[in-house]
Design a protein around this motif. Structure first.
Motif, PDB file in Angstrom:
ATOM      1  N   LEU A  16      -0.118  12.670 -12.198  1.00 29.98           N
ATOM      2  CA  LEU A  16      -0.935  13.869 -12.003  1.00 29.98           C
ATOM      3  C   LEU A  16      -1.994  13.674 -10.926  1.00 29.98           C
ATOM      4  O   LEU A  16      -2.599  14.655 -10.482  1.00 29.98           O
ATOM      5  N   ASN A  17      -2.247  12.430 -10.548  1.00 31.20           N
ATOM      6  CA  ASN A  17      -3.220  12.156  -9.488  1.00 31.20           C
ATOM      7  C   ASN A  17      -2.563  11.710  -8.188  1.00 31.20           C
ATOM      8  O   ASN A  17      -3.263  11.309  -7.252  1.00 31.20           O
ATOM      9  N   SER A  18      -1.232  11.768  -8.129  1.00 28.20           N
ATOM     10  CA  SER A  18      -0.527  11.311  -6.931  1.00 28.20           C
ATOM     11  C   SER A  18      -0.829  12.233  -5.756  1.00 28.20           C
ATOM     12  O   SER A  18      -0.817  13.459  -5.889  1.00 28.20           O
ATOM     13  N   PHE A  19      -1.077  11.630  -4.628  1.00 25.54           N
ATOM     14  CA  PHE A  19      -1.373  12.399  -3.416  1.00 25.54           C
ATOM     15  C   PHE A  19      -0.749  11.761  -2.174  1.00 25.54           C
ATOM     16  O   PHE A  19      -0.109  12.440  -1.371  1.00 25.54           O
ATOM     17  N   THR A  20      -0.912  10.451  -2.036  1.00 31.08           N
ATOM     18  CA  THR A  20      -0.563   9.773  -0.792  1.00 31.08           C
ATOM     19  C   THR A  20       0.916   9.888  -0.460  1.00 31.08           C
ATOM     20  O   THR A  20       1.289  10.188   0.684  1.00 31.08           O
ATOM     21  N   ILE A  21       1.777   9.647  -1.449  1.00 34.92           N
ATOM     22  CA  ILE A  21       3.215   9.612  -1.188  1.00 34.92           C
ATOM     23  C   ILE A  21       3.694  10.948  -0.626  1.00 34.92           C
ATOM     24  O   ILE A  21       4.360  11.011   0.412  1.00 34.92           O
ATOM     25  N   ILE A  22       3.348  12.036  -1.308  1.00 29.64           N
ATOM     26  CA  ILE A  22       3.814  13.351  -0.874  1.00 29.64           C
ATOM     27  C   ILE A  22       3.153  13.758   0.432  1.00 29.64           C
ATOM     28  O   ILE A  22       3.806  14.308   1.331  1.00 29.64           O
ATOM     29  N   TRP A  23       1.871  13.480   0.566  1.00 32.44           N
ATOM     30  CA  TRP A  23       1.159  13.910   1.769  1.00 32.44           C
ATOM     31  C   TRP A  23       1.678  13.191   3.007  1.00 32.44           C
ATOM     32  O   TRP A  23       1.838  13.800   4.064  1.00 32.44           O
TER      33      TRP A  23
ATOM     34  N   PRO B 146       0.831  -1.219   0.000  1.00 36.00           N
ATOM     35  CA  PRO B 146       0.000   0.000   0.000  1.00 36.00           C
ATOM     36  C   PRO B 146       0.859   1.261   0.000  1.00 36.00           C
ATOM     37  O   PRO B 146       1.949   1.293   0.588  1.00 36.00           O
ATOM     38  N   ASN B 147       0.364   2.296  -0.641  1.00 32.45           N
ATOM     39  CA  ASN B 147       1.133   3.536  -0.767  1.00 32.45           C
ATOM     40  C   ASN B 147       1.464   4.159   0.584  1.00 32.45           C
ATOM     41  O   ASN B 147       2.558   4.719   0.764  1.00 32.45           O
ATOM     42  N   VAL B 148       0.544   4.072   1.535  1.00 27.51           N
ATOM     43  CA  VAL B 148       0.792   4.665   2.849  1.00 27.51           C
ATOM     44  C   VAL B 148       1.961   3.958   3.532  1.00 27.51           C
ATOM     45  O   VAL B 148       2.849   4.596   4.117  1.00 27.51           O
ATOM     46  N   VAL B 149       1.971   2.631   3.450  1.00 27.17           N
ATOM     47  CA  VAL B 149       3.050   1.863   4.084  1.00 27.17           C
ATOM     48  C   VAL B 149       4.379   2.164   3.399  1.00 27.17           C
ATOM     49  O   VAL B 149       5.397   2.428   4.052  1.00 27.17           O
ATOM     50  N   GLY B 150       4.393   2.121   2.070  1.00 29.09           N
ATOM     51  CA  GLY B 150       5.628   2.386   1.339  1.00 29.09           C
ATOM     52  C   GLY B 150       6.152   3.792   1.572  1.00 29.09           C
ATOM     53  O   GLY B 150       7.357   4.001   1.762  1.00 29.09           O
ATOM     54  N   ALA B 151       5.252   4.783   1.587  1.00 30.98           N
ATOM     55  CA  ALA B 151       5.681   6.163   1.816  1.00 30.98           C
ATOM     56  C   ALA B 151       6.240   6.332   3.225  1.00 30.98           C
ATOM     57  O   ALA B 151       7.224   7.067   3.426  1.00 30.98           O
TER      58      ALA B 151
ATOM     59  N   ALA C  10      10.067  11.753  -6.077  1.00 30.71           N
ATOM     60  CA  ALA C  10       9.868  11.164  -7.402  1.00 30.71           C
ATOM     61  C   ALA C  10      10.515   9.783  -7.489  1.00 30.71           C
ATOM     62  O   ALA C  10      10.001   8.893  -8.177  1.00 30.71           O
ATOM     63  N   ILE C  11      11.635   9.596  -6.787  1.00 29.59           N
ATOM     64  CA  ILE C  11      12.259   8.269  -6.743  1.00 29.59           C
ATOM     65  C   ILE C  11      11.312   7.268  -6.088  1.00 29.59           C
ATOM     66  O   ILE C  11      11.215   6.108  -6.525  1.00 29.59           O
ATOM     67  N   VAL C  12      10.611   7.691  -5.053  1.00 31.36           N
ATOM     68  CA  VAL C  12       9.642   6.810  -4.409  1.00 31.36           C
ATOM     69  C   VAL C  12       8.514   6.456  -5.379  1.00 31.36           C
ATOM     70  O   VAL C  12       8.071   5.297  -5.448  1.00 31.36           O
ATOM     71  N   GLN C  13       8.048   7.434  -6.136  1.00 40.18           N
ATOM     72  CA  GLN C  13       7.015   7.166  -7.147  1.00 40.18           C
ATOM     73  C   GLN C  13       7.517   6.188  -8.193  1.00 40.18           C
ATOM     74  O   GLN C  13       6.779   5.277  -8.621  1.00 40.18           O
ATOM     75  N   VAL C  14       8.766   6.326  -8.614  1.00 43.54           N
ATOM     76  CA  VAL C  14       9.354   5.384  -9.570  1.00 43.54           C
ATOM     77  C   VAL C  14       9.413   3.995  -8.954  1.00 43.54           C
ATOM     78  O   VAL C  14       9.118   2.989  -9.614  1.00 43.54           O
TER      79      VAL C  14
END
Length: 263
Positions: free
Chosen positions: A234-241, A122-127, A169-173
């Motif tokens: 363009l819809n990314s939110f969780t990682i940065i937040w 999940p994005n929350v866990v990874g972030a 951005a590295i995390v998104q990659v």
């Protein structure tokens, strides 16, 4: 004297035609509930969003969004975020797919499964994990780079305005490259082995085969993957937040974060 019009006899349906029509009706009947549910889940939110957007509060939120002093900076951040994350995911995903498709790699299934782990998390866990890894005090990233002699002192990956957006951005990659690898791997299996063998027999090297055979063959998959990556970026939110909340000083705020804050 006019001749009477003749009636064309209607050909009776055969048993096979009646069976096919009955099967079509049965299929439509079985699919209709799912279609209605999906239509409701799609149409109702869109109507609700449009209704909210044209209301007084919605128009005021749009005014706050456009009049924000950081609006131009946010657009620039969004452009950098999208380009870096999409290009990075495409390059890493294609490289991983080509490596997994290589006949010289043993245990390709195991490596493919390990490479898919970021896509499953999940994005929350990874972030949150990457937020720890980027810590200036105990993060593994600084520790590894210091041990390798690449850095002389720790870097505040999430507190330095000049590097925070690239670090995220590295995390998104890291999250999206496995999907590219999966898509490209499926496209590589559709290339006939005879075409590759014929090119090698004619004296084509690895780069020539990649440029003139493999890349053109997977071009539709690459285009579709790039489009999906742009939409997701363009819809990314969780990682940065989760990692920074858009900080420090708005240096990692992209358009979805600003829209959330405005509305």
């Amino acid at each position: 004297m006019t001749s009477a019009s003749t009636l064309v006899p209607v050909r009776p349906m055969t048993t096979s035609e009646r069976t096919q029509r009955r099967r079509r009706r049965t299929g439509l009947g079985l699919a209709l509930p799912a279609v209605l549910v999906m239509a409701g889940l799609t149409i109702i939110p869109i109507v609700a969003v449009l209704q909210r957007a044209i209301s007084g509060d919605g128009r005021a939120a749009f005014v706050r969004l456009v009049d924000s002093p950081d609006f131009v900076q946010v657009l620039g951040n969004t452009l950098v975020w999208t380009v870096v994350s999409v290009v990075g995911a495409l390059v890493l995903g294609h490289a991983a797919a080509l490596l997994m498709h290589s006949k010289h790699l043993r245990g390709a299934g195991l490596w493919r499964g390990l490479f898919m782990i970021p896509w499953i998390i999940p994005n929350v866990v990874g972030a949150t994990v990457w937020k720890w890894n980027f810590s200036i005090d105990y993060g593994l990233v600084n520790h590894a780079l210091l041990q390798a002699g690449i850095l002389s002192e720790p870097i505040g990956w999430l507190s330095d305005p000049t590097v925070v957006l690239y670090a995220l951005a590295i995390v998104q990659v890291w999250f999206t490259a496995p999907f590219i690898m999966l898509m490209v791997s499926a496209a590589l299996t559709s290339i006939p082995d005879e075409r590759l063998e014929a090119a090698r027999i004619d004296g084509a090297g690895g780069l020539a085969v990649l440029r003139h055979i493999i890349l053109p063959a997977i071009r539709p998959t690459t285009g579709l993957s790039a489009l999906l990556m742009v939409v997701w970026a363009l819809n990314s939110f969780t990682i940065i937040w989760v990692a920074t909340g858009g900080g420090p000083a708005g240096s990692s705020t992209i358009l979805p974060i600003l829209i959330y804050q405005a509305f």
